[in-house]
Scaffold this motif. Structure first.
Motif, mmCIF file in Angstrom:
data_model
loop_
_atom_site.group_PDB
_atom_site.id
_atom_site.type_symbol
_atom_site.label_atom_id
_atom_site.label_comp_id
_atom_site.label_asym_id
_atom_site.label_seq_id
_atom_site.Cartn_x
_atom_site.Cartn_y
_atom_site.Cartn_z
ATOM 1 N N GLU A 255 4.106 2.779 -3.538
ATOM 2 C CA GLU A 255 4.692 2.440 -4.852
ATOM 3 C C GLU A 255 3.767 2.857 -5.996
ATOM 4 N N ALA A 256 2.449 2.716 -5.776
ATOM 5 C CA ALA A 256 1.472 3.118 -6.805
ATOM 6 C C ALA A 256 1.602 4.608 -7.095
ATOM 7 N N PHE A 257 1.719 5.420 -6.038
ATOM 8 C CA PHE A 257 1.922 6.863 -6.236
ATOM 9 C C PHE A 257 3.177 7.110 -7.070
ATOM 10 N N ARG A 258 4.252 6.447 -6.706
ATOM 11 C CA ARG A 258 5.524 6.658 -7.423
ATOM 12 C C ARG A 258 5.394 6.273 -8.899
ATOM 13 N N ASN A 259 4.747 5.130 -9.153
ATOM 14 C CA ASN A 259 4.564 4.675 -10.541
ATOM 15 C C ASN A 259 3.692 5.622 -11.350
ATOM 16 N N GLU A 260 2.752 6.302 -10.656
ATOM 17 C CA GLU A 260 1.862 7.243 -11.337
ATOM 18 C C GLU A 260 2.506 8.632 -11.465
ATOM 19 N N GLY A 261 3.744 8.758 -10.974
ATOM 20 C CA GLY A 261 4.438 10.055 -11.047
ATOM 21 C C GLY A 261 3.923 11.065 -10.030
ATOM 22 N N ILE A 262 3.330 10.553 -8.939
ATOM 23 C CA ILE A 262 2.798 11.431 -7.886
ATOM 24 C C ILE A 262 3.722 11.335 -6.675
ATOM 25 N N GLU A 263 4.333 12.449 -6.295
ATOM 26 C CA GLU A 263 5.156 12.441 -5.085
ATOM 27 C C GLU A 263 4.246 12.677 -3.884
ATOM 28 N N TYR A 264 4.169 11.682 -3.010
ATOM 29 C CA TYR A 264 3.279 11.795 -1.854
ATOM 30 C C TYR A 264 4.117 12.065 -0.614
ATOM 31 N N LYS A 265 3.936 13.261 -0.049
ATOM 32 C CA LYS A 265 4.637 13.627 1.181
ATOM 33 C C LYS A 265 3.612 14.075 2.215
ATOM 34 N N GLY A 266 3.638 13.451 3.372
ATOM 35 C CA GLY A 266 2.684 13.819 4.423
ATOM 36 C C GLY A 266 2.221 12.583 5.154
ATOM 37 N N VAL A 267 0.948 12.599 5.572
ATOM 38 C CA VAL A 267 0.350 11.453 6.264
ATOM 39 C C VAL A 267 -0.622 10.774 5.309
ATOM 40 N N LEU A 268 -0.500 9.460 5.210
ATOM 41 C CA LEU A 268 -1.503 8.665 4.490
ATOM 42 C C LEU A 268 -2.268 7.879 5.540
ATOM 43 N N TYR A 269 -3.594 8.016 5.497
ATOM 44 C CA TYR A 269 -4.464 7.338 6.459
ATOM 45 C C TYR A 269 -5.204 6.234 5.728
ATOM 46 N N ALA A 270 -5.119 5.021 6.250
ATOM 47 C CA ALA A 270 -5.881 3.909 5.675
ATOM 48 C C ALA A 270 -6.915 3.439 6.689
ATOM 49 N N GLY A 271 -8.196 3.538 6.317
ATOM 50 C CA GLY A 271 -9.270 2.952 7.117
ATOM 51 C C GLY A 271 -9.435 1.528 6.630
ATOM 52 N N LEU A 272 -9.206 0.557 7.492
ATOM 53 C CA LEU A 272 -9.162 -0.846 7.083
ATOM 54 C C LEU A 272 -10.259 -1.669 7.737
ATOM 55 N N MET A 273 -10.705 -2.715 7.030
ATOM 56 C CA MET A 273 -11.574 -3.725 7.631
ATOM 57 C C MET A 273 -10.751 -5.010 7.704
ATOM 58 N N ILE A 274 -10.661 -5.570 8.907
ATOM 59 C CA ILE A 274 -9.925 -6.829 9.060
ATOM 60 C C ILE A 274 -10.912 -7.962 8.799
ATOM 61 N N THR A 275 -10.920 -8.449 7.573
ATOM 62 C CA THR A 275 -11.884 -9.480 7.153
ATOM 63 C C THR A 275 -11.286 -10.875 7.352
ATOM 64 N N ALA A 276 -12.094 -11.892 7.079
ATOM 65 C CA ALA A 276 -11.613 -13.283 7.160
ATOM 66 C C ALA A 276 -10.501 -13.518 6.139
ATOM 67 N N ASP A 277 -10.482 -12.702 5.071
ATOM 68 C CA ASP A 277 -9.444 -12.828 4.031
ATOM 69 C C ASP A 277 -8.271 -11.876 4.266
ATOM 70 N N GLY A 278 -8.224 -11.272 5.448
ATOM 71 C CA GLY A 278 -7.134 -10.338 5.733
ATOM 72 C C GLY A 278 -7.593 -8.889 5.619
ATOM 73 N N PRO A 279 -6.667 -7.925 5.832
ATOM 74 C CA PRO A 279 -7.038 -6.506 5.817
ATOM 75 C C PRO A 279 -7.434 -6.027 4.419
ATOM 76 N N LYS A 280 -8.514 -5.239 4.359
ATOM 77 C CA LYS A 280 -8.939 -4.604 3.103
ATOM 78 C C LYS A 280 -9.207 -3.129 3.362
ATOM 79 N N VAL A 281 -9.001 -2.316 2.328
ATOM 80 C CA VAL A 281 -9.170 -0.865 2.468
ATOM 81 C C VAL A 281 -10.642 -0.477 2.360
ATOM 82 N N ILE A 282 -11.107 0.297 3.346
ATOM 83 C CA ILE A 282 -12.439 0.905 3.251
ATOM 84 C C ILE A 282 -12.285 2.282 2.609
ATOM 85 N N GLU A 283 -11.269 3.037 3.081
ATOM 86 C CA GLU A 283 -11.045 4.382 2.537
ATOM 87 C C GLU A 283 -9.614 4.816 2.810
ATOM 88 N N PHE A 284 -9.138 5.735 1.982
ATOM 89 C CA PHE A 284 -7.877 6.421 2.238
ATOM 90 C C PHE A 284 -8.170 7.890 2.519
#
Length: 419
Positions: A255-284
């Motif tokens: 949704e952020a891409f769409r709001n910024e006017g960026i059409e994202y087509k392909g693979v999006l990779y999220a490197g996540l850390m599963i913390t005590a507060d839930g999943p957080k992004v390390i990198e895209f």
């Protein structure tokens, strides 16, 4: 269909291997390819950065679909160029690929759209960066802002180590121009998970999760690498936590891409850390992960060509992705000295002794006359499948024991966390 795959690593070998299974495919070219890919596709000596050469080749061979493997050509705008030339291509455009090309851009976008990630600050001034570290304390994470082939990250356990990492990155330029700016992040603890998804600008279709092992030695010791092994599924991470990551990270990013006017087509990779507060992004990342692809694609039952065509045409919503219940484990065989300096051109033996149901994905190899020699730091990825992680893991280690080259090393604890 004639397909061109751009890249020369283990990820591209896995992509070529999967595409080859499609009844739609008549011929596959790979630029530049490697010693293993040569057994499945016609390798052509065009560098991944040579956008003009790639475009000319696609026209000359009347290529029906081009698949971009690595990040470098994406950030050079290869997709934009192919589209301008009326050529069908799979991957995000240059502007969208910035999610990987600039860590600051990614972090600011996450901050703006409240996507859970580590607290951060970015600096172009070395002294200010060091002052920030002294104020924050350690452990703390230092990242080169630009592309550094998966190696531009230091998890500093002390302030002195963090200051050294900043000096190495900004002053000594150990990651080249990627280190002109650093992003400094709070240290997150927990288990890491890689979550990839197909995006077509309207729809998100998540893939099965995998877990990568970044540090070079057993028990997560030693410097970070581009990945020493991976496995899928990740049974110790509950399904509801994965769903939480899809709901709070993948869809909001779409949704952020769409709001910024960026059409994202392909693979999006999220490197996540599963913390005590839930999943957080390390990198895209803006492409298939490496070596995650080597365990995720073997589990994909749906025709990959159909998935890619649906992404390009914006009709991903019409497709249902089917996944195998089998587990997959991939162990990376690395060159002596990796991730620092290492020797190349070493003969590899035993490749023909590995059983056919085990995939040996070549990452850093080349064909030299009638033999395969080493040509990179991560040389091979041995991927085995099985009814569960334990069986797949046992098979991977059993088969990799047949392969050898001088000073070969690998981690002996890949997927141990799942057991």
């Amino acid at each position: 269909m004639r397909i061109l795959v751009i890249g020369n690593g283990g990820r591209e070998h896995a992509i070529v291997w999967k595409l080859k299974q499609s009844p739609k495919v008549t011929e596959i070219y790979c630029a530049p390819g490697n010693g293993g890919i040569a057994g499945l596709a016609t390798c052509v000596p065009i560098a991944v950065e040579d956008v003009d050469g790639l475009v000319a080749f696609a026209h000359e061979k009347q290529v029906d679909l081009t698949v971009v493997g690595p990040e470098v050509p994406l950030l050079l705008g290869v997709v934009d160029r192919f589209e301008q030339e009326g050529l069908k291509v799979f991957g995000p455009r240059k502007q969208a690929a910035l999610i990987e090309g600039s860590k600051r851009f990614a972090k600011e976008l996450m901050q703006k759209y409240h996507i859970p990630t580590a607290a951060f600050a970015s600096f172009t001034d070395e002294e200010k960066a060091k002052a920030y570290v002294r104020k924050q304390g350690a452990p703390i994470v230092i990242k080169a802002d630009g592309l550094a082939a998966g190696k531009g990250v230091v998890v500093a356990q002390t302030v002195a180590e963090a200051e050294q990492a900043i000096a190495d990155t900004m002053e000594e330029k150990v990651f080249g121009e990627a280190g002109n700016e650093v992003v400094i992040e709070e240290f997150l603890s927990g288990q890491e998970v890689s979550l990839m998804a197909f995006l077509d600008g309207k729809t998100v279709k998540p893939m099965v999760v995998a877990q990568d092992h970044k540090p070079v030695y057993d028990h997560d010791q030693g410097p970070n690498t581009g990945g020493m092994g991976t496995y899928s599924p990740v049974p110790q991470i509950p399904e509801k936590v994965v769903q939480q990551a899809i709901d709070t990270i993948i869809w909001p990013m779409h949704e952020a891409f769409r709001n910024e006017g960026i059409e994202y087509k392909g693979v999006l990779y999220a490197g996540l850390m599963i913390t005590a507060d839930g999943p957080k992004v390390i990198e895209f990342n803006a492409r298939f992960g490496d070596p995650e692809t080597q365990v995720v694609l073997p589990r994909l039952k749906t025709d990959l060509v159909e998935v890619m065509e649906a992404v390009i045409a914006g009709r991903l919503d019409e497709l249902s992705l089917q996944w195998s219940e089998q587990a997959a484990v991939c162990v990376i065989l690395a060159a002596g000295g990796y991730p620092s300096s290492y020797e190349k051109g070493l003969p590899i033996t035993g490749l023909d002794e590995v059983e056919e149901d085990t995939m040996v994905f070549h990452a850093g190899t080349k064909q030299q006359e009638d033999r395969v020699v080493t040509a990179g730091g991560r040389v091979l990825g041995v991927t085995a499948t099985g009814a569960d992680i334990g069986k797949a893991r046992e098979k991977a280690y059993q088969e990799l024991a047949k392969i050898s080259f001088k000073d070969m090393h690998y981690r002996t604890d890949i997927a141990a966390k799942a057991l």
